[in-house]
Design a protein around this motif. Structure first.
Motif, PDB file in Angstrom:
ATOM      1  N   GLU A 214      92.476 -24.757  73.190  1.00  0.00           N
ATOM      2  CA  GLU A 214      92.245 -23.532  73.952  1.00  0.00           C
ATOM      3  C   GLU A 214      93.559 -22.908  74.417  1.00  0.00           C
ATOM      4  O   GLU A 214      93.710 -21.686  74.433  1.00  0.00           O
ATOM      5  N   ASP A 215      94.518 -23.746  74.805  1.00  0.00           N
ATOM      6  CA  ASP A 215      95.834 -23.227  75.195  1.00  0.00           C
ATOM      7  C   ASP A 215      96.546 -22.619  73.993  1.00  0.00           C
ATOM      8  O   ASP A 215      97.206 -21.580  74.104  1.00  0.00           O
ATOM      9  N   ALA A 216      96.419 -23.269  72.836  1.00  0.00           N
ATOM     10  CA  ALA A 216      97.054 -22.764  71.614  1.00  0.00           C
ATOM     11  C   ALA A 216      96.455 -21.422  71.210  1.00  0.00           C
ATOM     12  O   ALA A 216      97.175 -20.514  70.782  1.00  0.00           O
ATOM     13  N   LYS A 217      95.134 -21.280  71.369  1.00  0.00           N
ATOM     14  CA  LYS A 217      94.486 -20.017  71.009  1.00  0.00           C
ATOM     15  C   LYS A 217      94.951 -18.884  71.919  1.00  0.00           C
ATOM     16  O   LYS A 217      95.092 -17.737  71.484  1.00  0.00           O
ATOM     17  N   LYS A 218      95.227 -19.207  73.182  1.00  0.00           N
ATOM     18  CA  LYS A 218      95.748 -18.192  74.100  1.00  0.00           C
ATOM     19  C   LYS A 218      97.120 -17.706  73.635  1.00  0.00           C
ATOM     20  O   LYS A 218      97.428 -16.522  73.718  1.00  0.00           O
ATOM     21  N   ILE A 219      97.933 -18.628  73.152  1.00  0.00           N
ATOM     22  CA  ILE A 219      99.250 -18.247  72.635  1.00  0.00           C
ATOM     23  C   ILE A 219      99.093 -17.354  71.411  1.00  0.00           C
ATOM     24  O   ILE A 219      99.773 -16.320  71.280  1.00  0.00           O
ATOM     25  N   MET A 220      98.178 -17.705  70.512  1.00  0.00           N
ATOM     26  CA  MET A 220      97.993 -16.896  69.301  1.00  0.00           C
ATOM     27  C   MET A 220      97.439 -15.514  69.646  1.00  0.00           C
ATOM     28  O   MET A 220      97.768 -14.520  68.982  1.00  0.00           O
ATOM     29  N   ASN A 221      96.607 -15.425  70.679  1.00  0.00           N
ATOM     30  CA  ASN A 221      96.122 -14.117  71.125  1.00  0.00           C
ATOM     31  C   ASN A 221      97.264 -13.289  71.713  1.00  0.00           C
ATOM     32  O   ASN A 221      97.316 -12.064  71.545  1.00  0.00           O
ATOM     33  N   LEU A 222      98.195 -13.962  72.400  1.00  0.00           N
ATOM     34  CA  LEU A 222      99.381 -13.278  72.917  1.00  0.00           C
ATOM     35  C   LEU A 222     100.239 -12.767  71.756  1.00  0.00           C
ATOM     36  O   LEU A 222     100.699 -11.624  71.774  1.00  0.00           O
ATOM     37  N   ILE A 223     100.426 -13.612  70.740  1.00  0.00           N
ATOM     38  CA  ILE A 223     101.198 -13.212  69.559  1.00  0.00           C
ATOM     39  C   ILE A 223     100.558 -11.986  68.913  1.00  0.00           C
ATOM     40  O   ILE A 223     101.248 -11.046  68.496  1.00  0.00           O
ATOM     41  N   GLU A 224      99.226 -11.982  68.852  1.00  0.00           N
ATOM     42  CA  GLU A 224      98.521 -10.859  68.229  1.00  0.00           C
ATOM     43  C   GLU A 224      98.715  -9.569  69.024  1.00  0.00           C
ATOM     44  O   GLU A 224      98.821  -8.488  68.443  1.00  0.00           O
ATOM     45  N   LYS A 225      98.791  -9.674  70.329  1.00  0.00           N
ATOM     46  CA  LYS A 225      99.045  -8.482  71.155  1.00  0.00           C
ATOM     47  C   LYS A 225     100.411  -7.887  70.824  1.00  0.00           C
ATOM     48  O   LYS A 225     100.573  -6.666  70.731  1.00  0.00           O
ATOM     49  N   PHE A 226     101.410  -8.750  70.650  1.00  0.00           N
ATOM     50  CA  PHE A 226     102.724  -8.257  70.233  1.00  0.00           C
ATOM     51  C   PHE A 226     102.634  -7.598  68.858  1.00  0.00           C
ATOM     52  O   PHE A 226     103.159  -6.505  68.644  1.00  0.00           O
ATOM     53  N   GLU A 227     101.964  -8.269  67.923  1.00  0.00           N
ATOM     54  CA  GLU A 227     101.891  -7.759  66.553  1.00  0.00           C
ATOM     55  C   GLU A 227     101.140  -6.440  66.471  1.00  0.00           C
ATOM     56  O   GLU A 227     101.371  -5.642  65.552  1.00  0.00           O
ATOM     57  N   ASP A 228     100.252  -6.176  67.421  1.00  0.00           N
ATOM     58  CA  ASP A 228      99.496  -4.926  67.431  1.00  0.00           C
ATOM     59  C   ASP A 228     100.328  -3.749  67.942  1.00  0.00           C
ATOM     60  O   ASP A 228      99.951  -2.594  67.753  1.00  0.00           O
ATOM     61  N   ASP A 229     101.446  -4.035  68.600  1.00  0.00           N
ATOM     62  CA  ASP A 229     102.306  -2.968  69.112  1.00  0.00           C
ATOM     63  C   ASP A 229     103.021  -2.282  67.948  1.00  0.00           C
ATOM     64  O   ASP A 229     103.593  -2.940  67.079  1.00  0.00           O
ATOM     65  N   ASP A 230     102.987  -0.959  67.928  1.00  0.00           N
ATOM     66  CA  ASP A 230     103.543  -0.208  66.804  1.00  0.00           C
ATOM     67  C   ASP A 230     105.038  -0.430  66.590  1.00  0.00           C
ATOM     68  O   ASP A 230     105.548  -0.266  65.480  1.00  0.00           O
ATOM     69  N   ASP A 231     105.769  -0.786  67.651  1.00  0.00           N
ATOM     70  CA  ASP A 231     107.214  -0.963  67.527  1.00  0.00           C
ATOM     71  C   ASP A 231     107.607  -2.352  67.024  1.00  0.00           C
ATOM     72  O   ASP A 231     108.757  -2.580  66.649  1.00  0.00           O
TER      73      ASP A 231
END
Length: 252
Positions: A214-231
């Motif tokens: 569950e902690d690892a999935k939170k990190i991957m969701n954080l990574i995805e938020k960065f990847e969704d940023d256009d810059d």
């Protein structure tokens, strides 16, 4: 580097969504623009950086006419001016995160990256604070479906081109080289008439940290938020990608 190929495949499948595909196209167009401006002009025959950018654009299935328009626009007077900036910080549980951006507004990008860190239990650090945790490597992804070379012969050629590690997953081979051998491997693949699905210099963690699922999935969701940023162009981290974590995303 274990798990790199499996996770790349998961990201590829998840990336089939329209939103993800649009982001991949934006990333590819920025890469083409920077390659034309900084790599030596709009002719891929004389600009190896552009040649590589075009190959990566093809790897995400960008239409040929879209690629040609991007090259033409990048060489025009009204082309966008992009700066490459990097950010280093930590997510929850001390996971190191390295973010590479290509932006036309650095202030906007700084604010956005800081906000993503802060709102998700992380913190933005100073540049250079994570350099010792990552090693820059050339990473080439090759689709083996229609290759004429036998597997053993291909591996020997790749080793001759500077491969230090080779991972296989389904019909894809991921080849790693030292940072200084990126050009050598690019030339080797050209000589073999192999166009990689993707080729870039990546930051590979020297050591990884394993977390509960569950902690690892939170990190991957954080990574995805960065990847969704256009810059944002690339995001690197030192979270261990376990089989359990991969399976949890395959089930989504």
């Amino acid at each position: 580097m274990a798990g790199h190929s499996k996770w790349a495949n998961i990201k590829h499948r998840k990336g089939a969504q329209d939103k993800k595909r649009a982001k991949e196209f934006t990333r590819a167009i920025k890469e083409i623009t920077v390659a034309v401006k900084e790599g030596g002009g709009p002719d891929p025959e004389t600009n190896p950086t552009l040649r590589n950018a075009i190959s990566n654009a093809k790897g995400v299935n960008m239409p040929k006419d879209t690629i040609q328009r991007a090259v033409k626009k990048a060489s025009g007077a009204d082309a966008e001016n992009y700066d490459t900036v990097t950010f280093e910080g930590y997510g929850p549980n001390g996971i190191a995160i390295f973010v590479e951006c290509t932006t036309d507004n650095t202030n906007r990008t700084v604010a956005s990256v800081r906000s993503i860190f802060t709102k998700n239990g992380g913190s933005l650090g100073t540049n250079g604070s994570l350099e010792f945790l990552f090693d820059r490597k050339g990473v080439f992804v090759i689709n083996t479906e229609n290759l004429e070379l036998e597997e053993d012969e291909l591996e020997l050629e790749l080793i001759d081109g500077g491969a230090t590690d080779i991972e296989k997953e389904d019909n894809l081979i991921t080849v790693f080289t030292e940072f200084t051998d990126f050009g050598k491997m690019s030339t080797k693949l050209e000589n073999l008439n192999i166009e990689p699905k993707n080729a870039e210099v990546q930051r590979i963690p020297l050591n990884t940290s394993e977390l509960p699922l569950e902690d690892a999935k939170k990190i991957m969701n954080l990574i995805e938020k960065f990847e969704d940023d256009d810059d944002v162009q690339n995001v690197y981290h030192n979270l261990e990608i376990t089989d359990e974590l991969i399976e949890s995303f395959e089930e989504e």
